[in-house]
Design an enzyme around this catalytic site. Structure first.
Site, PDB file in Angstrom:
ATOM      1  N   PRO A  91     -10.302  -3.556 -14.313  1.00  0.00           N
ATOM      2  CA  PRO A  91      -9.660  -3.168 -15.570  1.00  0.00           C
ATOM      3  C   PRO A  91     -10.535  -2.207 -16.381  1.00  0.00           C
ATOM      4  O   PRO A  91     -10.052  -1.523 -17.273  1.00  0.00           O
ATOM      5  CB  PRO A  91      -9.458  -4.491 -16.315  1.00  0.00           C
ATOM      6  N   GLU A 118     -15.172 -12.387 -12.700  1.00  0.00           N
ATOM      7  CA  GLU A 118     -15.418 -11.407 -13.770  1.00  0.00           C
ATOM      8  C   GLU A 118     -15.852 -10.047 -13.223  1.00  0.00           C
ATOM      9  O   GLU A 118     -16.333  -9.208 -13.969  1.00  0.00           O
ATOM     10  CB  GLU A 118     -16.466 -11.944 -14.746  1.00  0.00           C
ATOM     11  N   ARG A 163       1.483   7.781   0.786  1.00  0.00           N
ATOM     12  CA  ARG A 163       2.622   8.698   0.723  1.00  0.00           C
ATOM     13  C   ARG A 163       2.195  10.160   0.767  1.00  0.00           C
ATOM     14  O   ARG A 163       2.991  11.032   1.055  1.00  0.00           O
ATOM     15  CB  ARG A 163       3.462   8.424  -0.532  1.00  0.00           C
ATOM     16  N   ASP A 178       8.725  13.489  -6.680  1.00  0.00           N
ATOM     17  CA  ASP A 178       8.578  12.189  -7.319  1.00  0.00           C
ATOM     18  C   ASP A 178       8.388  12.320  -8.823  1.00  0.00           C
ATOM     19  O   ASP A 178       7.827  13.285  -9.293  1.00  0.00           O
ATOM     20  CB  ASP A 178       7.313  11.485  -6.795  1.00  0.00           C
TER      21      ASP A 178
END
Ligand code: ADE
Length: 241
Positions: A91, A118, A163, A178
């Site tokens: 994150p 963590e 992709r 896209d």
């Protein structure tokens, strides 16, 4: 392209044997190898984590165990002299987006390091940034939420980057159109329809049945613009990434 993934949950990555990525592996355009981190933990409990220096909640993944596991992977390059790009899902990283997926797809060798708890001891990224066999260490966040671990983020990233590998998509052009692709002019895609033309009380927009390609293109652009206004006004302000 070679992709190595080091994890304490090898089975978590089994969906990579399915669908587009699985087919690319069968066809030989992708070689995905999953490694069990615990094979490099040598105490009786095969410990991979420890409490954080300085205190605080949770556990941190041990650099000695990860270091041995990463070194083992780096000792098996896909070709003599090949250099690896390391990817850490976290994150606390740059946002993973279309451009990041395209950038990863251009590499010959990716090594993913999904953490639990963590996260990884911060010295792991610092050390591998100095290693000659490594081109870069990227830390990527797939969205503004916290997952229980990085494995789901690896699935997302591998599916997104695959992709871009030539021959992986049936129609190589679809990646250009896209939502989020530069070719999409910063707009989301228009809604799509298929047969039957009448379903329950709903019919397909008449313009799509008209055969008038200019009108269809104009309609799709207007619909894409409306979808972007509704869902992602940040893209119209040039703030998307
Ligand atoms: N690990 C935990 N949360 C994550 C996120 N949002 N993106 C990437 N890796 C993560």
């Amino acid at each position: 392209m070679r992709i190595d993934i080091i994890t304490i949950f090898p089975e978590y990555l089994s969906p990579l044997a399915l669908s587009l990525v699985g087919k690319a592996c069968e066809a030989g355009s992708l070689d995905v190898r999953v490694h069990d981190l615990r094979e490099h933990a040598h105490d009786r409990h095969r410990t991979v984590d420890d409490s954080p220096f300085g205190g605080g909640p949770g556990m941190v993944m041990k650099p000695d165990v990860w270091g041995e596991a990463i070194d083992a992977v780096l000792s098996q390059p896909p070709a003599a002299g090949a250099r690896a790009t390391l990817v850490v899902p976290t994150p606390v990283g740059h946002r993973f987006n279309h451009a990041a997926a395209e950038g990863l797809a251009a590499q010959e060798w990716l090594v993913f390091l999904p953490a639990r708890y963590e996260g990884l001891d911060a010295r792991i990224a610092a050390h591998y940034r100095t290693r000659a066999e490594v081109t870069a260490v990227h830390e990527y966040c797939i969205g503004d939420y916290v997952l229980a671990g990085g494995e789901a983020a690896v699935l997302v990233m591998v599916e997104a980057l695959a992709r871009f590998i030539p021959g992986v998509l049936g129609n190589d052009e679809s990646v250009l159109d896209d939502s989020f692709a530069p070719g999409a002019d910063g707009l989301l895609a228009a809604p799509a329809y298929t047969r039957p033309a009448q379903w329950r009380d709903l019919s397909v927009p008449e313009v799509l049945l008209s055969g008038d390609h200019a009108r269809i293109a104009a309609w799709r652009r207007e619909q894409g613009l409306q979808a972007t206004r509704d869902y992602r006004p940040d893209l119209l302000r040039g703030e998307g990434s």
